[in-house]
Scaffold this motif. Structure first.
Motif, short mmCIF file in Angstrom:
data_model
loop_
_atom_site.label_atom_id
_atom_site.label_comp_id
_atom_site.label_asym_id
_atom_site.label_seq_id
_atom_site.Cartn_x
_atom_site.Cartn_y
_atom_site.Cartn_z
N LEU A 164 17.15 -17.35 55.65
CA LEU A 164 17.40 -15.92 55.43
C LEU A 164 18.85 -15.54 55.74
CD1 LEU A 164 15.14 -14.01 54.53
CD2 LEU A 164 14.82 -13.37 56.94
N PHE A 165 19.45 -16.21 56.72
CA PHE A 165 20.81 -15.86 57.17
C PHE A 165 21.73 -17.08 57.11
CE2 PHE A 165 17.87 -13.19 59.76
CZ PHE A 165 18.19 -11.95 59.21
N PRO A 166 22.06 -17.52 55.90
CA PRO A 166 22.84 -18.77 55.78
C PRO A 166 24.27 -18.65 56.32
CG PRO A 166 22.59 -17.69 53.64
CD PRO A 166 21.73 -16.93 54.61
N GLU A 167 24.72 -17.43 56.53
CA GLU A 167 26.10 -17.25 57.02
C GLU A 167 26.15 -17.19 58.55
OE1 GLU A 167 24.23 -13.40 57.16
OE2 GLU A 167 24.13 -15.02 55.72
N ARG A 168 24.98 -17.16 59.19
CA ARG A 168 24.95 -17.04 60.65
C ARG A 168 24.59 -18.39 61.28
NH1 ARG A 168 21.38 -11.79 62.08
NH2 ARG A 168 22.34 -12.15 64.12
N ALA A 169 24.91 -18.51 62.57
CA ALA A 169 24.51 -19.72 63.31
C ALA A 169 23.21 -19.41 64.04
CB ALA A 169 25.59 -20.10 64.30
N HIS A 170 22.37 -20.41 64.23
CA HIS A 170 21.16 -20.25 65.04
C HIS A 170 21.32 -21.05 66.32
CE1 HIS A 170 19.54 -18.29 61.55
NE2 HIS A 170 18.45 -17.98 62.23
N LEU A 171 21.19 -20.33 67.43
CA LEU A 171 21.31 -20.95 68.75
C LEU A 171 19.93 -21.00 69.38
CD1 LEU A 171 24.34 -19.32 70.64
CD2 LEU A 171 24.00 -21.69 69.94
N VAL A 172 19.46 -22.20 69.65
CA VAL A 172 18.12 -22.33 70.23
C VAL A 172 18.23 -22.75 71.69
CG1 VAL A 172 15.87 -23.44 70.01
CG2 VAL A 172 17.25 -23.02 67.96
N GLY A 173 17.85 -21.88 72.59
CA GLY A 173 17.81 -22.20 74.01
C GLY A 173 16.57 -23.04 74.29
N GLY A 232 25.30 -21.32 59.28
CA GLY A 232 24.12 -21.90 58.66
C GLY A 232 23.52 -23.07 59.40
N THR A 233 24.05 -23.37 60.59
CA THR A 233 23.57 -24.55 61.32
C THR A 233 22.66 -24.15 62.49
OG1 THR A 233 25.40 -24.57 62.87
CG2 THR A 233 25.70 -25.80 60.82
N ILE A 234 21.99 -25.16 63.04
CA ILE A 234 21.16 -24.98 64.24
C ILE A 234 21.80 -25.74 65.39
CG2 ILE A 234 18.90 -25.44 65.29
CD1 ILE A 234 17.68 -25.29 62.47
N THR A 235 21.92 -25.06 66.53
CA THR A 235 22.47 -25.69 67.74
C THR A 235 21.44 -25.59 68.86
OG1 THR A 235 24.78 -25.18 67.19
CG2 THR A 235 24.26 -25.50 69.52
N LEU A 236 21.25 -26.69 69.59
CA LEU A 236 20.39 -26.69 70.78
C LEU A 236 21.27 -26.53 72.01
CD1 LEU A 236 17.25 -27.17 70.77
CD2 LEU A 236 18.37 -27.86 68.66
N CYS A 237 20.87 -25.65 72.91
CA CYS A 237 21.64 -25.44 74.14
C CYS A 237 20.68 -25.11 75.28
CB CYS A 237 22.65 -24.32 73.94
SG CYS A 237 21.91 -22.70 73.69
N PRO A 238 21.13 -25.25 76.53
CA PRO A 238 20.26 -24.82 77.64
C PRO A 238 20.10 -23.30 77.56
CG PRO A 238 22.24 -25.96 78.44
CD PRO A 238 22.43 -25.75 76.98
N PRO A 239 18.95 -22.78 77.97
CA PRO A 239 18.72 -21.34 77.90
C PRO A 239 19.84 -20.53 78.54
CG PRO A 239 16.70 -22.47 78.53
CD PRO A 239 17.78 -23.51 78.49
N SER A 240 20.41 -21.07 79.62
CA SER A 240 21.45 -20.33 80.34
C SER A 240 22.70 -20.11 79.49
CB SER A 240 21.83 -21.08 81.62
OG SER A 240 22.25 -22.39 81.29
N ALA A 241 22.91 -20.93 78.47
CA ALA A 241 24.14 -20.83 77.66
C ALA A 241 24.07 -19.71 76.63
CB ALA A 241 24.41 -22.16 76.96
N LEU A 242 22.85 -19.21 76.36
CA LEU A 242 22.69 -18.22 75.28
C LEU A 242 23.55 -16.99 75.49
CD1 LEU A 242 18.82 -18.31 74.68
CD2 LEU A 242 20.59 -19.17 73.15
N ASN A 243 23.68 -16.55 76.73
CA ASN A 243 24.44 -15.33 77.00
C ASN A 243 25.81 -15.60 77.62
OD1 ASN A 243 22.30 -13.89 76.00
ND2 ASN A 243 21.40 -13.48 78.01
N GLU A 244 26.27 -16.83 77.51
CA GLU A 244 27.57 -17.16 78.10
C GLU A 244 28.69 -17.02 77.07
OE1 GLU A 244 27.09 -21.08 79.69
OE2 GLU A 244 26.00 -20.36 81.46
N ILE A 245 29.92 -17.01 77.57
CA ILE A 245 31.09 -16.92 76.69
C ILE A 245 31.05 -18.03 75.65
CG2 ILE A 245 33.62 -17.16 76.66
CD1 ILE A 245 33.57 -15.84 79.47
N TRP A 246 30.49 -19.16 76.06
CA TRP A 246 30.35 -20.32 75.18
C TRP A 246 29.77 -19.93 73.80
CZ3 TRP A 246 25.79 -22.42 73.19
CH2 TRP A 246 25.92 -23.67 72.58
#
Ligand SMILES: [Zn+2]
Ligand SMILES: [Zn+2]
Length: 350
Positions: A164-173, A232-246
């Motif tokens: 649905l959102f090919p221009e956005r990134a998906h961040l999965v905590g 348009g990509t999927i990234t896996l990260c620790p939950p704590s990273a979702l709201n970080e500057i990262w």
């Protein structure tokens, strides 16, 4: 002999005097048997450690070569004599290498199951049912409100959002040991073939899983990737990273969080998660009571989590049950009572 003569609660955790060991001790001990490598169960600093080869490898990855005085691998189904007891490790279906530990003496078998789930997971051996007299169960999601449902359906939600959102990134905590790799494997199973990006904290464990022959497809480090590349990509990260500057390096990110706690809408809202994914590496309410029943155990000891409801349920079924109050569990994975960007695990991991 009573079950308490085999396993008893001490300040360091569950102890078997007869065999001269502790199971998942929360303080340094002479000999530790470790169910799995989550940091609240597997700590550094024990004299001797007996665990599955994968758990030993994962402990080594996290704590360094000298995490214990000595180590001994325990393969699933193989029995080891320790003092007056026989111990056997059986798959727990929780994360790679996770084990239930059966302790036998004088014809009595007590099973310490650690954390477990009784649903398929492409990244680890399936839960093995071990008949026993006493079953020690976790209770992370031991309330009837917790029904995890179908993980594939949650993955479909994620892929729908990506389409649905090919221009956005998906961040999965996702917790960096077990959950992150399971999400990747489920994405591959669902036919997602594009490279998947990894936060630095999940890289080494994910590469270890891949090295054990688990099909995770093409993996790339986020480090060094351009903003445009991440659209348009999927990234896996620790939950704590979702709201970080990262997270600011991603183009207009959609944040997802994969956890059994996402069943509770308020939890997702509280952590600013746009796409809650109900995926857990712990048994849900139905899984817990089905497993407790299937073991045939007449006595149930309940650890970390919502002990009361499960103890009560056991009593209504005529099972002897009691809570085991172990201080120190619940700092990693869904065990954490309040997981999320603030309290969540991940930032401490290299
Ligand atoms: Zn765990
Ligand atoms: Zn646990």
């Amino acid at each position: 002999m009573r079950p308490e003569d085999i396993l008893a609660l001490t300040p360091a955790g569950v102890c078997c005097k007869l065999g001269g060991f502790h199971i998942d001790p929360t303080r340094p001990v002479e000999r530790a048997l470790i169910t799995h490598a989550h940091s609240d169960h597997a700590r550094a600093g024990h004299g001797a450690v007996l665990a599955t080869p994968e758990t030993l490898d994962l402990m080594r990855l996290r704590y360094g070569e000298n995490f214990a005085g000595s180590t001994q691998p325990a393969h699933y189904g193989e029995s080891v004599k320790l003092g007056g007891t026989k111990v056997t490790f059986h798959p727990a279906g929780h994360v790679l290498g996770s084990a239930q530990i059966a302790v036998e003496a004088n014809g009595l078998r007590v099973v310490a199951s650690g954390d477990y789930k009784n649903v398929p997971d492409p990244t680890c051996a399936p839960f093995a049912l071990v008949p026993c007299e006493v079953f020690i169960t976790e209770a992370t999601f031991a309330l009837p409100v917790f029904r995890h449902g179908d993980a594939d359906g949650e993955i479909a939600k994620l892929l729908h959002s990506v389409a649905l959102f090919p221009e956005r990134a998906h961040l999965v905590g996702a917790y960096s040991l077990g959950k992150a790799q399971r999400i990747i494997a489920l994405l591959r199973k669902a036919g997602h073939e594009a490279p998947i990006y990894l936060h630095g904290a999940v890289e080494s464990i994910t590469r270890y899983y891949a090295g054990r022959g688990i099909a995770l497809g093409e993996l790339r480090a986020v480090r060094g990737a351009s903003k445009a590349e991440l659209a348009g990509t999927i990234t896996l990260c620790p939950p704590s990273a979702l709201n970080e500057i990262w997270a600011r390096r991603f183009p207009d990110p959609v944040t997802a969080f994969a956890s059994g706690w996402m069943r509770i809408r308020a939890r997702a809202r509280q952590h600013g998660v746009a796409l809650p994914l109900v995926i857990s590496d712990h048994a849900d309410w139905d899984g817990l009571i089905a497993t407790v029943t299937a073991t045939g155990a007449g006595e149930i000891w309940v650890t970390h989590g919502q002990e009361d409801a499960l103890v009560h349920w056991c009593a209504t079924r005529g099972l002897k049950a009691r809570p085991l109050d172990i201080v120190g569990y619940g700092e990693e994975d869904d065990d954490a009572v309040s997981p999320g960007p603030v309290e969540g695990n991940g930032e401490a991991e290299a």
